[in-house]
Motif scaffolding. Structure first.
Motif, mmCIF file in Angstrom:
data_model
loop_
_atom_site.group_PDB
_atom_site.id
_atom_site.type_symbol
_atom_site.label_atom_id
_atom_site.label_comp_id
_atom_site.label_asym_id
_atom_site.label_seq_id
_atom_site.Cartn_x
_atom_site.Cartn_y
_atom_site.Cartn_z
ATOM 1 N N PRO B 212 0.825 -1.219 0.000
ATOM 2 C CA PRO B 212 0.000 0.000 0.000
ATOM 3 C C PRO B 212 0.859 1.270 0.000
ATOM 4 N N VAL B 213 2.089 1.144 0.469
ATOM 5 C CA VAL B 213 3.012 2.279 0.470
ATOM 6 C C VAL B 213 4.343 1.804 -0.107
ATOM 7 N N VAL B 214 4.883 2.569 -1.064
ATOM 8 C CA VAL B 214 6.185 2.217 -1.632
ATOM 9 C C VAL B 214 7.134 3.395 -1.446
ATOM 10 N N ILE B 215 8.328 3.098 -0.936
ATOM 11 C CA ILE B 215 9.364 4.113 -0.791
ATOM 12 C C ILE B 215 10.389 3.854 -1.893
ATOM 13 N N GLY B 216 10.484 4.779 -2.848
ATOM 14 C CA GLY B 216 11.391 4.589 -3.977
ATOM 15 C C GLY B 216 12.664 5.393 -3.789
ATOM 16 N N GLY B 217 13.806 4.759 -3.996
ATOM 17 C CA GLY B 217 15.088 5.451 -3.873
ATOM 18 C C GLY B 217 15.814 5.471 -5.205
ATOM 19 N N GLY B 218 16.495 6.572 -5.496
ATOM 20 C CA GLY B 218 17.145 6.726 -6.795
ATOM 21 C C GLY B 218 18.630 6.951 -6.702
ATOM 22 N N ARG B 219 19.168 7.495 -7.788
ATOM 23 C CA ARG B 219 20.603 7.723 -7.937
ATOM 24 C C ARG B 219 21.183 8.542 -6.786
ATOM 25 N N GLY B 220 20.372 9.494 -6.278
ATOM 26 C CA GLY B 220 20.851 10.381 -5.227
ATOM 27 C C GLY B 220 21.065 9.704 -3.880
ATOM 28 N N MET B 221 20.640 8.454 -3.751
ATOM 29 C CA MET B 221 20.882 7.735 -2.490
ATOM 30 C C MET B 221 22.386 7.519 -2.298
ATOM 31 N N GLY B 222 23.096 7.367 -3.376
ATOM 32 C CA GLY B 222 24.560 7.387 -3.353
ATOM 33 C C GLY B 222 25.250 6.115 -2.904
ATOM 34 N N PRO B 246 19.138 3.484 -12.322
ATOM 35 C CA PRO B 246 20.515 3.822 -11.916
ATOM 36 C C PRO B 246 20.901 3.206 -10.565
ATOM 37 N N ALA B 247 19.976 3.161 -9.613
ATOM 38 C CA ALA B 247 20.284 2.568 -8.306
ATOM 39 C C ALA B 247 20.594 1.079 -8.457
ATOM 40 N N VAL B 248 19.813 0.403 -9.322
ATOM 41 C CA VAL B 248 20.037 -1.027 -9.561
ATOM 42 C C VAL B 248 21.352 -1.234 -10.318
ATOM 43 N N ASP B 249 21.567 -0.411 -11.350
ATOM 44 C CA ASP B 249 22.783 -0.569 -12.158
ATOM 45 C C ASP B 249 24.038 -0.308 -11.331
ATOM 46 N N ASN B 250 23.925 0.503 -10.277
ATOM 47 C CA ASN B 250 25.057 0.731 -9.382
ATOM 48 C C ASN B 250 25.249 -0.398 -8.374
ATOM 49 N N GLY B 251 24.317 -1.351 -8.371
ATOM 50 C CA GLY B 251 24.454 -2.502 -7.485
ATOM 51 C C GLY B 251 24.075 -2.215 -6.038
ATOM 52 N N TRP B 252 23.303 -1.141 -5.809
ATOM 53 C CA TRP B 252 22.939 -0.782 -4.442
ATOM 54 C C TRP B 252 21.789 -1.622 -3.900
ATOM 55 N N ILE B 253 20.991 -2.175 -4.809
ATOM 56 C CA ILE B 253 19.760 -2.857 -4.404
ATOM 57 C C ILE B 253 19.385 -3.851 -5.508
ATOM 58 N N PRO B 254 18.770 -5.025 -5.159
ATOM 59 C CA PRO B 254 18.473 -6.026 -6.190
ATOM 60 C C PRO B 254 17.540 -5.502 -7.285
ATOM 61 N N SER B 255 17.718 -6.039 -8.482
ATOM 62 C CA SER B 255 16.940 -5.566 -9.629
ATOM 63 C C SER B 255 15.453 -5.880 -9.499
ATOM 64 N N THR B 256 15.099 -6.839 -8.619
ATOM 65 C CA THR B 256 13.673 -7.160 -8.448
ATOM 66 C C THR B 256 12.910 -5.990 -7.806
ATOM 67 N N THR B 257 13.619 -4.981 -7.299
ATOM 68 C CA THR B 257 12.937 -3.830 -6.697
ATOM 69 C C THR B 257 12.738 -2.691 -7.697
ATOM 70 N N GLN B 258 13.262 -2.867 -8.918
ATOM 71 C CA GLN B 258 13.218 -1.752 -9.874
ATOM 72 C C GLN B 258 11.790 -1.439 -10.314
ATOM 73 N N VAL B 259 11.431 -0.170 -10.226
ATOM 74 C CA VAL B 259 10.116 0.317 -10.640
ATOM 75 C C VAL B 259 10.298 1.104 -11.927
#
Lengths: 266, 331
Positions: B212-222, B246-259
């Protein structure tokens, strides 16, 4: 390994969204001034996938690009990355095709090339996002295709690949010759080293006109379309964002939480 | 196929159940079929799937065509394509609907090329043209920057439909329909690309698509550490964490989370976009959210054109205060 990579020149998808314009009278995208086109992102990753096979097993990589008025510095990038030769299907007659007419022309060019083990394509192009051409080439040539591939292993003339699905991946074995469409989970494409750029500058691309690949002229480009484009437009966005202020960022953030509560969002 | 008639939905079946997208396809297919004054059929391809026919009928189908074969246990494209072609030739539909899913996006173009017709993938709107009676196929193109309306006069008109872009009808268990079993004549020798095994990425907590709630993180998470803070915030809401390419491509988080366009489509009640610019490719996966909140230090970021509420500032300062205040409010 004899490999072919299909790489498309597209308007830069990283260009600022504000520069994106559609000309409604022609149903075409107006290229943003001063922003050069690029090789479609997923196609660059497809080049990387072929290069990694070449790094491990050796072989030759031929890049195929279809279009008209292709910018040489752009379409030569795969050569600079390490591909061996470049064939351009370049003619006005190839323009404004759909997935069908594009796949047909590329498949006919593959037939002319003759010998190959793997054809690599991007999972979809950054302009039309259709994700069909790789599948279409395989279907026209009557060879297997695996889509959304994120890893490729070659052993004994057989490929073992990983295919992305919603909750993980599937391991699939596929014989050669075949088509693989590559997804971004494969990894970042390599930079073109200066030596590669200099080498690429000396390579003269081969240009094939429709007659060279023995296509039926009524089946390529705009004439060969099976999907008719009725209208291309930009969805209207209504900016309605309420910016929450505070003495500093932390206070603004706390105020945001209160605001969401008041608005019954949480 | 001069005598083409009706609408055919290819059901998406995940782990023996009708996937949510199938109910959406049936809801949309019902409207299109009623618009044409013709039947809505559903095709169920798989192994041990016959039992799903009644359910598919309850979601709006008039007829259910079942190809139940052990060779369809896992997704092996050549066997699925042969079965899909068999059912299509049996029905000769005007319109075929697939979901834009790992199976649909793979199978629909194969079927179109096999039949010599066109397919529009990832459609977000479908309607029947009142004059020509052709299907108007609206899809997002150029990474979500533009929309295009396609038609094709070749039958069948095939499309794949973006998940959560259509609504299911209320389920009606009293609906009656016909169940037809189809023998597709599948043979192991037709399978060239062989399924070996599936490797599931285990998801801890709430499934992204259902949260019901999604928190999305991007490139700026660093860095990957930032996503742990997003996880903590997501837990407060019993929500899930999403990410950008970009967050996934940087390897910060698994690709299954990509929105996004090449990731998952989410439509939560609340989407909190943290340190992400709001590229059209990402928004394609979350613009259907009821409320969008943006936290970004760049006031010119596109996300502020998409969001309902926002704060301009560094997420590292914003997030602890936001999380703390929420804890108080939700206590």
């Amino acid at each position: 390994m004899e490999m072919i990579v299909c790489a498309k020149q597209v308007p830069d998808p990283e260009a600022p969204p504000a520069t994106f314009k559609v000309d409604p009278s022609t149903n075409k995208v107006v290229p943003p001034p001063g922003v050069p086109p690029v090789i479609s992102t997923f196609d660059e990753i497809a080049v990387e996938a072929a290069l990694r096979v070449k790094d491990g097993k050796g072989g030759k990589i031929t890049v195929l690009s279809l279009g008209n008025n292709l910018v040489r510095d752009v379409v030569k990038k795969p050569l600079a990355m390490g591909a061996d030769q470049l064939v351009l299907l370049e003619d006005q007659a190839y323009e404004d095709g759909d997935s069908w007419s594009t796949a047909y022309a590329l498949a006919m060019a593959v037939k002319k090339i003759g010998q190959f083990d793997i054809i690599f394509c991007g999972r979809q192009a950054a302009d039309w996002d259709a994700g069909q051409v790789g599948i279409g080439i395989a279907e026209i040539l009557g060879i297997p295709v695996v889509t959304l591939v994120k890893k490729v292993d070659v052993a004994d003339g057989k490929l073992t690949v990983e295919r992305m699905v919603a909750d993980g991946h599937e391991i699939v074995e596929v014989p050669t010759p075949c088509v693989l469409t590559i997804t971004n989970e494969f990894g970042e494409p390599r930079y073109a080293p200066l030596k590669g750029i200099m080498k690429a500058a000396k390579i003269q691309p081969t240009v094939w006109k429709p007659a060279d690949i023995e296509v039926d002229a009524s089946q390529i480009g705009a004439q060969g379309r099976r999907a008719k484009l009725g209208k291309l437009f930009q969805p209207v966005k209504v900016g309605k964002c309420e910016i929450i202020e505070g003495e500093d960022v932390a206070e603004a953030a706390a105020n945001l939480a209160v605001k969401l509560r008041e608005a019954k969002v949480i | 196929m001069a005598d083409s008639k009706g609408v055919l939905v290819f059901a998406d079946i995940v782990e023996g159940k009708l996937a949510g997208i199938t109910t959406e396809l049936l809801g949309c297919g019902r409207q299109l079929a009623d618009g044409l004054g013709e039947d809505l059929s559903v095709a169920l391809l798989g192994s041990g799937v016959k039992g799903l026919a009644e359910e598919a009928i309850a979601w709006g189908a008039d007829k259910a065509y079942v190809v139940d074969d052990p060779l369809l246990q896992d997704y092996q494209a050549e066997a699925y394509l042969a079965a899909a072609q068999k059912v299509t030739e049996e029905i000769s539909p005007k319109v075929i609907l697939y979901g834009q899913t790992p199976v649909g996006r793979d199978l629909a173009p194969r079927l179109a090329f096999r039949l010599g017709t066109a397919v529009s993938t990832d459609c977000v709107e479908l309607a029947i043209d009142p004059d020509t009676k052709l299907l108007l196929q609206t899809r997002s193109v150029y990474g979500g920057n533009a929309r295009a309306v396609f038609t094709s006069d070749r039958m069948p008109q095939i499309v794949t439909v973006r998940s959560k872009s259509m609504s299911p009808l209320p389920k009606d268990d009293s609906r009656k329909g016909e169940v037809i079993e189809v023998a597709a004549g599948l043979d192991p020798s037709m399978i060239k690309a062989k399924f070996v095994q599936k490797v599931k990425e285990e998801v801890v907590g709430v499934k992204l698509e259902d949260a019901p709630v999604v928190i999305g993180g991007g490139r700026g998470m660093g860095a990957p550490e930032g996503f742990q803070q997003l996880e903590a915030l997501a837990r407060l809401f019993k929500g899930a964490v999403g990410s950008t390419r970009p967050a996934v491509d940087n390897g910060w988080i698994p690709s299954t989370t990509q929105v996004g366009l090449t990731g998952k489509i989410v439509t939560p009640d609340l989407y909190i976009a943290v340190a992400l610019s709001g590229s059209s490719q990402h928004m394609a996966g979350c613009s259907g959210s009821k409320t969008i909140v943006a936290i970004n230090k760049d006031p010119e970021a596109n996300i502020f054109r998409e969001a309902d509420y926002g704060i301009v500032g560094d997420w590292k300062q914003a997030l602890p205060a936001f999380t703390q205040k929420l804890k108080e409010l939700l206590a």
